[in-house]
Design an enzyme around this catalytic site. Structure first.
Site, short mmCIF file in Angstrom:
data_model
loop_
_atom_site.label_atom_id
_atom_site.label_comp_id
_atom_site.label_asym_id
_atom_site.label_seq_id
_atom_site.Cartn_x
_atom_site.Cartn_y
_atom_site.Cartn_z
N SER A 237 -55.43 63.58 -41.21
CA SER A 237 -54.55 62.88 -40.26
C SER A 237 -53.58 61.96 -41.01
O SER A 237 -53.86 61.49 -42.11
CB SER A 237 -55.37 62.03 -39.30
OG SER A 237 -56.32 62.80 -38.61
N1 SAH Z 1 -61.00 63.04 -40.22
C1 SAH Z 1 -60.49 64.17 -40.95
C2 SAH Z 1 -59.54 64.99 -40.11
C3 SAH Z 1 -59.86 66.43 -40.21
S1 SAH Z 1 -59.03 67.50 -39.06
C4 SAH Z 1 -59.90 63.77 -42.27
O1 SAH Z 1 -59.76 62.57 -42.55
O2 SAH Z 1 -59.59 64.65 -43.07
C5 SAH Z 1 -60.29 67.80 -37.84
C6 SAH Z 1 -61.59 68.37 -38.33
O3 SAH Z 1 -62.40 68.64 -37.18
C7 SAH Z 1 -61.49 69.70 -39.09
O4 SAH Z 1 -62.08 69.56 -40.33
C8 SAH Z 1 -62.26 70.69 -38.20
O5 SAH Z 1 -62.96 71.67 -38.94
C9 SAH Z 1 -63.22 69.76 -37.46
N2 SAH Z 1 -63.78 70.29 -36.23
C10 SAH Z 1 -63.21 71.14 -35.32
N3 SAH Z 1 -64.06 71.40 -34.31
C11 SAH Z 1 -65.20 70.71 -34.56
C12 SAH Z 1 -66.45 70.59 -33.89
N4 SAH Z 1 -66.72 71.24 -32.74
N5 SAH Z 1 -67.40 69.80 -34.46
C13 SAH Z 1 -67.17 69.14 -35.62
N6 SAH Z 1 -66.01 69.24 -36.29
C14 SAH Z 1 -65.03 70.01 -35.78
#
Ligand code: SAH
Length: 208
Positions: A61
């Site tokens: 993000s």
């Molecule tokens: N907080 C992260 C943002 C990652 S983007 C950072 O700082 O990098 C969102 C993330 O949510 C992705 O890695 C994706 O794989 C994960 N995601 C998607 N669906 C999910 C679910 N049902 N449970 C857990 N994680 C999930």
């Protein structure tokens, strides 16, 4: 690149523009080396205020979103926090700076991303609790949480996450199928109240 100077410049801008308000959020953003969480070829852009690809079709993000979400949670040291969507681990590390790493629980759906985040967080000394799985079920063994936040967008807030938040706690996340709104939810007996903050675009929660 002098990464510390670049990071401080970015945070100075976020504070000046009003994107970040709480001193604890500001300090956390100054402390975490974002360039260590992005792929090597993206490091030059690590201190620009935008999302970046982290592999497997996912993104880290933008710093202003991480800061805004942390402000909305209004955390105190020692609060127990659940993150849904570890991704590269950056946001979890920023949260850990405020509450302490041992109070952060994070669930990631993608086993490869989870494995990389685990190694990276360990290298940097963040002792966060990580688990692979579908975050929509929460982490009942460690509930109740003072705060829960999502970094991926479900159409609607998953009921289990609200149930696992303590009565005066908060849930912050993007909700919506086509258009998403960043919301802060307050659990109530039998449901929750919803405060709409701002339209956003996050990756959708999986599976869709
Ligand atoms: N907080 C992260 C943002 C990652 S983007 C950072 O700082 O990098 C969102 C993330 O949510 C992705 O890695 C994706 O794989 C994960 N995601 C998607 N669906 C999910 C679910 N049902 N449970 C857990 N994680 C999930």
């Amino acid at each position: 690149m002098d990464t510390t100077a670049a990071r401080n410049r970015l945070v100075d801008d976020l504070v000046a523009s009003g994107a970040v308000e709480r001193p604890t959020t500001e300090a956390a953003l100054r402390a975490v080396p974002r360039h260590r969480f992005v792929p090597t070829e993206r490091r030059a852009a690590a201190y620009e205020d935008r999302p970046l690809p982290i592999g497997n079709d996912q993104t880290i993000s933008a710093p202003h979103i991480v800061g805004r979400m942390l402000d909305l949670l209004a955390l105190e040291p020692g609060d127990r926090v659940l993150e849904i969507g570890t991704g590269c681990g950056y946001h979890a590390a920023v949260t850990a700076e405020v509450v302490g790493a041992e109070h952060v629980y994070s669930i990631e759906y993608d086993p490869e991303l989870a494995e990389r985040a685990r190694d990276r967080l360990a290298d940097l000394g963040y002792d966060i609790h990580l688990r692979v799985g579908d975050g929509r079920m929460g982490w009942p063994e460690h509930a109740p949480f003072d705060a829960v936040y999502l970094t991926c967008a479900p159409a609607d807030p998953p009921g289990a996450l609200i149930e696992q938040t303590r009565p005066a706690g908060v849930v912050v996340g993007p909700f919506g199928r086509n258009q998403q709104v960043l919301c802060r939810l307050h659990p109530t007996p039998g449901g929750h109240e919803r405060e709409e903050i701002v339209p956003v675009r996050f990756v959708p929660m999986r599976p869709r």
